[in-house]
Design a protein around this motif. Structure first.
Motif, PDB file in Angstrom:
ATOM      1  N   ALA A 220      10.046  55.647  -9.176  1.00 22.66           N
ATOM      2  CA  ALA A 220       9.829  56.607  -7.810  1.00 22.66           C
ATOM      3  C   ALA A 220       9.521  57.529  -9.224  1.00 22.66           C
ATOM      4  O   ALA A 220       8.583  58.819  -9.046  1.00 22.66           O
ATOM      5  CB  ALA A 220      10.481  57.161  -7.348  1.00 22.66           C
ATOM      6  N   LEU A 221      10.043  57.674 -10.140  1.00 16.26           N
ATOM      7  CA  LEU A 221      10.356  58.772 -10.943  1.00 16.26           C
ATOM      8  C   LEU A 221       9.151  58.976 -11.809  1.00 16.26           C
ATOM      9  O   LEU A 221       8.065  60.005 -12.300  1.00 16.26           O
ATOM     10  CB  LEU A 221      11.541  58.886 -11.508  1.00 16.26           C
ATOM     11  N   ILE A 222       8.346  58.038 -12.296  1.00 11.96           N
ATOM     12  CA  ILE A 222       7.423  57.742 -13.365  1.00 11.96           C
ATOM     13  C   ILE A 222       5.761  58.303 -12.311  1.00 11.96           C
ATOM     14  O   ILE A 222       5.505  58.764 -13.017  1.00 11.96           O
ATOM     15  CB  ILE A 222       7.062  55.838 -13.025  1.00 11.96           C
ATOM     16  N   LEU A 223       6.069  57.786 -10.749  1.00 10.92           N
ATOM     17  CA  LEU A 223       4.919  58.413  -9.497  1.00 10.92           C
ATOM     18  C   LEU A 223       4.991  59.887  -9.747  1.00 10.92           C
ATOM     19  O   LEU A 223       4.057  60.453  -9.855  1.00 10.92           O
ATOM     20  CB  LEU A 223       5.330  57.578  -8.957  1.00 10.92           C
ATOM     21  N   VAL A 224       6.049  60.341  -9.712  1.00 12.89           N
ATOM     22  CA  VAL A 224       6.897  61.995  -9.851  1.00 12.89           C
ATOM     23  C   VAL A 224       6.139  62.569 -11.443  1.00 12.89           C
ATOM     24  O   VAL A 224       5.077  63.897 -11.058  1.00 12.89           O
ATOM     25  CB  VAL A 224       7.918  62.264  -9.530  1.00 12.89           C
ATOM     26  N   MET A 225       6.008  61.450 -12.150  1.00 14.26           N
ATOM     27  CA  MET A 225       5.839  62.418 -13.672  1.00 14.26           C
ATOM     28  C   MET A 225       4.210  62.428 -13.552  1.00 14.26           C
ATOM     29  O   MET A 225       3.505  63.610 -14.242  1.00 14.26           O
ATOM     30  CB  MET A 225       6.711  61.716 -14.363  1.00 14.26           C
ATOM     31  N   VAL A 226       4.039  61.528 -13.596  1.00 16.79           N
ATOM     32  CA  VAL A 226       1.700  60.728 -13.535  1.00 16.79           C
ATOM     33  C   VAL A 226       1.022  61.760 -12.263  1.00 16.79           C
ATOM     34  O   VAL A 226       0.182  61.984 -12.826  1.00 16.79           O
ATOM     35  CB  VAL A 226       2.319  59.642 -13.591  1.00 16.79           C
ATOM     36  N   GLN A 227       1.762  62.581 -11.040  1.00 25.79           N
ATOM     37  CA  GLN A 227       1.350  62.988 -10.347  1.00 25.79           C
ATOM     38  C   GLN A 227       0.443  63.502 -10.602  1.00 25.79           C
ATOM     39  O   GLN A 227      -1.269  63.738 -10.101  1.00 25.79           O
ATOM     40  CB  GLN A 227       2.471  63.369  -9.093  1.00 25.79           C
ATOM     41  N   PRO A 228       0.314  64.347 -11.414  1.00 22.90           N
ATOM     42  CA  PRO A 228      -0.827  65.230 -11.814  1.00 22.90           C
ATOM     43  C   PRO A 228      -1.990  64.807 -12.000  1.00 22.90           C
ATOM     44  O   PRO A 228      -2.661  65.400 -11.742  1.00 22.90           O
ATOM     45  CB  PRO A 228      -0.378  66.489 -12.539  1.00 22.90           C
ATOM     46  N   ARG A 229      -2.059  63.757 -12.821  1.00 20.82           N
ATOM     47  CA  ARG A 229      -2.669  62.780 -13.835  1.00 20.82           C
ATOM     48  C   ARG A 229      -3.610  62.208 -12.483  1.00 20.82           C
ATOM     49  O   ARG A 229      -4.280  61.893 -12.960  1.00 20.82           O
ATOM     50  CB  ARG A 229      -2.737  61.805 -14.429  1.00 20.82           C
ATOM     51  N   LEU A 230      -2.717  61.505 -11.776  1.00 19.84           N
ATOM     52  CA  LEU A 230      -3.119  60.923 -10.385  1.00 19.84           C
ATOM     53  C   LEU A 230      -4.184  61.544  -9.763  1.00 19.84           C
ATOM     54  O   LEU A 230      -5.048  61.734  -9.085  1.00 19.84           O
ATOM     55  CB  LEU A 230      -1.938  60.452  -9.438  1.00 19.84           C
ATOM     56  N   ALA A 231      -3.376  63.004  -9.961  1.00 21.29           N
ATOM     57  CA  ALA A 231      -4.425  63.978  -8.142  1.00 21.29           C
ATOM     58  C   ALA A 231      -5.586  64.286  -9.760  1.00 21.29           C
ATOM     59  O   ALA A 231      -6.647  64.973  -8.337  1.00 21.29           O
ATOM     60  CB  ALA A 231      -3.039  65.673  -8.175  1.00 21.29           C
ATOM     61  N   ARG A 232      -5.443  64.216 -10.575  1.00 21.46           N
ATOM     62  CA  ARG A 232      -6.926  64.814 -11.180  1.00 21.46           C
ATOM     63  C   ARG A 232      -8.357  63.999 -11.140  1.00 21.46           C
ATOM     64  O   ARG A 232      -8.984  63.603 -10.985  1.00 21.46           O
ATOM     65  CB  ARG A 232      -6.475  65.143 -12.662  1.00 21.46           C
ATOM     66  N   TRP A 233      -7.518  62.764 -10.835  1.00 21.38           N
ATOM     67  CA  TRP A 233      -7.817  61.872 -11.429  1.00 21.38           C
ATOM     68  C   TRP A 233      -9.176  61.378  -9.468  1.00 21.38           C
ATOM     69  O   TRP A 233      -9.543  60.896  -9.427  1.00 21.38           O
ATOM     70  CB  TRP A 233      -7.619  60.079 -11.576  1.00 21.38           C
ATOM     71  N   VAL A 234      -7.822  61.250  -8.705  1.00 25.46           N
ATOM     72  CA  VAL A 234      -8.368  61.831  -6.880  1.00 25.46           C
ATOM     73  C   VAL A 234      -9.420  62.792  -7.035  1.00 25.46           C
ATOM     74  O   VAL A 234     -10.304  61.937  -6.576  1.00 25.46           O
ATOM     75  CB  VAL A 234      -7.320  61.988  -6.622  1.00 25.46           C
ATOM     76  N   LYS A 235      -9.544  63.893  -7.633  1.00 26.63           N
ATOM     77  CA  LYS A 235     -10.061  64.536  -7.418  1.00 26.63           C
ATOM     78  C   LYS A 235     -11.544  64.703  -8.342  1.00 26.63           C
ATOM     79  O   LYS A 235     -12.757  65.169  -7.740  1.00 26.63           O
ATOM     80  CB  LYS A 235      -9.798  66.187  -8.019  1.00 26.63           C
ATOM     81  N   GLN A 236     -11.445  63.446  -9.659  1.00 27.90           N
ATOM     82  CA  GLN A 236     -12.802  63.717 -10.071  1.00 27.90           C
ATOM     83  C   GLN A 236     -12.942  62.031  -9.237  1.00 27.90           C
ATOM     84  O   GLN A 236     -14.933  62.311  -9.043  1.00 27.90           O
ATOM     85  CB  GLN A 236     -12.769  63.031 -11.230  1.00 27.90           C
TER      86      GLN A 236
END
Length: 255
Positions: free
Chosen positions: A111-127
């Protein structure tokens, strides 16, 4: 329970309610607090799940405008969350407490890893969404249904960062505005927590004073999260979540 402990649990409930409405991971605030005050891990998890349900309702109400026109999507994905939540809650009750204590540190780290990578995940989703990578089923199709079901199992068993998982999945598989998807995320997390809580009320060991304090706090936090949460620094928010989550892992491993 001392007055200081009551105020601490109430404050944790407020923080968790707000964080859950914004992104998820509120359990990483409340669960470590309950562990610190000596509650057994399973009792802490069960009581936390029940207590956060009113806050989830509060968050859904705060996002009611974004939910307009999404009835079919909510029914389809909500069924997956309902089934997954039931399976996860049953697993928590039938597996020995030692299994929970062994599994949860791993889940918290993930869960902590997910929280930390969430900004990158959000950028990838947006792209991906902006790029329009081929046709996407209106409500995500069977792959998203299965993924939401699996997330529901996770949420029914423990649930930290369930919201992060859901918003990532929705962003990848559904083409819609992110705030509207966040509203859907809140409903799906509510369904998982509510069905789990209903099961726990009848068959689990519940600390009802803890439930009441977290419930009151999470209701307040849910409204604050819906109205003011977008003004908070995401970096600060993630930092707090990572710190308290790390404390929870250390606490579980040392006890």
């Amino acid at each position: 329970m001392t007055l200081l402990e009551q105020l601490s649990i109430l404050g944790a409930g407020i923080a968790a309610g707000g964080i859950n409405t914004i992104v998820g991971s509120g359990t990483l605030i409340t669960f470590p607090v309950l562990l610190a005050f000596g509650y057994p891990p399973v009792t802490a998890n069960v009581s936390n799940t029940i207590g956060l349900v009113p806050g989830a309702i509060s968050g859904v109400y705060g996002y009611r405008r974004e939910l307009a026109g999404q009835r079919a999507r909510l029914f389809q994905l909500g069924a997956a969350s309902l089934l997954g939540g039931i399976v996860g809650a049953v697993l928590l009750l039938v597996l020995p407490a030692a299994a929970f204590k062994a599994i949860v540190p791993v889940l918290i780290v993930l869960a902590l890893i997910l929280v930390m990578v969430q900004p990158r995940l959000a950028r990838w989703v947006k792209q991906r969404r902006d790029g329009g990578d081929g046709p996407v089923p209106e409500h995500g199709g069977p792959i998203l249904f299965a993924a939401v079901f699996a997330t529901g199992i996770y949420g029914g068993y423990f649930g930290a960062a369930q919201g992060v998982l859901l918003i990532g999945l929705l962003g990848v598989f559904v083409h819609d505005e992110l705030q509207r998807l966040n509203g859907v995320k809140n409903v799906l997390a509510l369904i998982v927590n509510a069905v789990s809580a209903l099961i726990f009320v009848f068959v689990a060991d519940v600390a009802w004073q803890v439930v009441a304090l977290i419930a009151v706090g999470s209701i307040i936090g849910g409204q604050l999260g819906a109205k003011l949460g977008r003004r908070l620094s995401p970096t600060v928010l993630r930092g707090v979540i990572v710190v308290v989550g790390t404390i929870a892992v250390i606490r579980l491993l040392l006890t």
